[in-house]
Design a protein around this motif. Structure first.
Motif, PDB file in Angstrom:
ATOM      1  N   ARG A   1     -27.925 129.038  50.985  1.00 49.11           N
ATOM      2  CA  ARG A   1     -28.886 130.103  51.309  1.00 49.11           C
ATOM      3  C   ARG A   1     -30.300 129.732  50.854  1.00 49.11           C
TER       4      ARG A   1
ATOM      5  N   ASP B   1     -32.825 131.717  50.682  1.00 49.68           N
ATOM      6  CA  ASP B   1     -33.525 132.781  49.967  1.00 49.68           C
ATOM      7  C   ASP B   1     -32.996 132.999  48.557  1.00 49.68           C
TER       8      ASP B   1
ATOM      9  N   SER C   1     -31.815 131.226  44.629  1.00 45.03           N
ATOM     10  CA  SER C   1     -31.761 130.028  43.789  1.00 45.03           C
ATOM     11  C   SER C   1     -30.680 130.268  42.746  1.00 45.03           C
TER      12      SER C   1
END
Ligand code: ADP
Length: 374
Positions: free
Chosen positions: A177, A179, A181
């Motif tokens: 992903r 978006d 972390s």
């Protein structure tokens, strides 16, 4: 003006009544004789009146020997539990509707079982008394059996393969992903899970490939003289290291003879039988491995005090992918282990079977020939 044309209307010639009568016709009795399905006709006493050639071939009985006999004494069909279909009740008594379909194994005159499908068509009086019945008996062909193997394979693929694939996909897309972390610990945890699931997939696929190679006889045995008590001790010690809930006992007589076998394959059979004994003994208890010998054959028995095998399933558990329903739901497995054991032991010229009582556990025994040098 157009000239009038004379149109000739030809009327088809009507065949003479005599010609129609002479044209050969298939009689009902010929149709029954020619049928590729076995056909059995019964009267109101359930005695045989019709027994066509296809049924003679399927059963090995001759029509002249069975006409007039009671159906139950001739058409012996057992269900998947090994019980006679007409053991307690005649299938004709279950015919609230006029047609009933059943499946089972037909035991012919020579005692050989043939998988069959039976269609009962029943004629009753308005008050429900039996007037007669016709039973169509059709051999279930290899194609149909293959299709049942295919559907089991499909079930296995959809569950056993689909689960790791879904986990791998879910973890991989989480990590990918844009978006989000992730901490290093999370990344490591997810990567470890992906690795584990990939290993599981790979093991399953190799097992499937190995089974099909064994079935095709394309595996060569590396035969040598084996000290079976020593081999068994080795396997038992290895498995005991990872299982502290059970006691594993090994017992062989001092004069146990050497056998000829492939050590890796015999190790595999022992491992599978002992692992199953541990896996299906959830309450703990002891697993015993005993060796005996009779004439030119040795017997190795792996006994447990576990859940046992339901009556009638003792042979089925050696079939490819077969798992007992009550244990299959909760215990991991593929239903290939015992099938592989049988293929391996048969390749060594031995046999493998189980004796079991659901309340007291199971005893799996395999045989191997004593080495000729002994
Ligand atoms: P798996 O263990 O992978 O399911 P197996 O072919 O080894 O496949 O066994 C087939 C089935 O036989 C098992 O699912 C289980 O239902 C039954 N079974 C095998 N060994 C035992 C045992 N020792 N006790 C009870 N049931 C057993």
């Amino acid at each position: 003006m157009c000239a009038q044309r004379k149109v000739e209307v030809s009327t088809p010639s009507v065949p003479k009544a005599a010609q129609v009568r002479q044209r050969p016709r298939l009689r009902a009795v010929d149709a029954v004789s020619l049928s590729a399905d076995g056909i059995l006709g019964l009267n109101s006493d359930r005695r045989i009146q019709v027994f066509n050639p296809a049924l003679e071939q399927l059963t090995g009985f001759k029509r002249k020997d069975v006409v007039g006999k009671e159906c139950r004494n001739v058409l012996r069909v057992i269900d998947s539990h090994g019980d006679l279909l007409c053991g307690n009740e005649c299938p004709l008594d279950h015919t609230e509707s006029s047609r009933v379909k059943m499946e089972g194994e037909l035991i012919g005159a020579h005692g050989k079982g043939v998988p069959v499908e039976l269609h009962y068509a029943v004629k009753c009086t308005p008050t429900g008394e039996l007037l007669g019945a016709v039973v169509n008996v059709r051999e279930v062909t290899g194609v149909q059996q293959d299709s049942s193997v295919r559907s089991t394979l499909l079930a296995l693929v959809s569950h056993e393969l689909q689960t790791p694939i879904s986990i791998i996909k879910a973890y991989a897309s989480t990590l990918a992903r844009a978006d989000a972390s992730w901490s290093e610990a999370i990344v490591r945890e997810k990567l470890n899970a992906i690795e584990e699931e990939s290993d599981r997939l790979s093991r399953l696929v190799s097992r499937l490939l190995y089974t099909s190679r064994l079935e095709a006889n394309s595996i060569t045995l590396n035969l040598m003289l084996l000290d079976l008590p020593l081999e068994t001790q080795r396997v038992a010690r290895r498995l005991a290291e990872t299982d502290k809930d059970h006691e594993i006992l090994v017992s062989f007589p001092a004069d146990f003879p050497p056998v000829t076998g492939d050590p890796e394959k015999i190790d595999e059979v022992l491992t599978n039988l002992i692992e199953n004994a541990l896996k299906f003994s959830p309450e703990g208890g002891s697993v015993t491995i005993e060796g005996t010998f009779i004439d030119s054959e040795v017997h190795i028995t792996v006994g447990d005090q576990g859940i046992g095998i339901p009556e009638g399933e003792e042979e089925r558990i050696f079939e490819r992918f077969y798992r007992v329903t009550n244990s299959g739901g909760t215990t991991p497995g593929t239903g290939l282990g015992l099938h592989i054991c049988r293929l391996l032991i048969n390749a060594h010229g031995g046999r493998v079977w189980v004796e079991s009582h659901p309340s007291t556990g199971s005893r799996f025994t395999f045989t191997l020939p004593v080495a000729s040098e002994a």
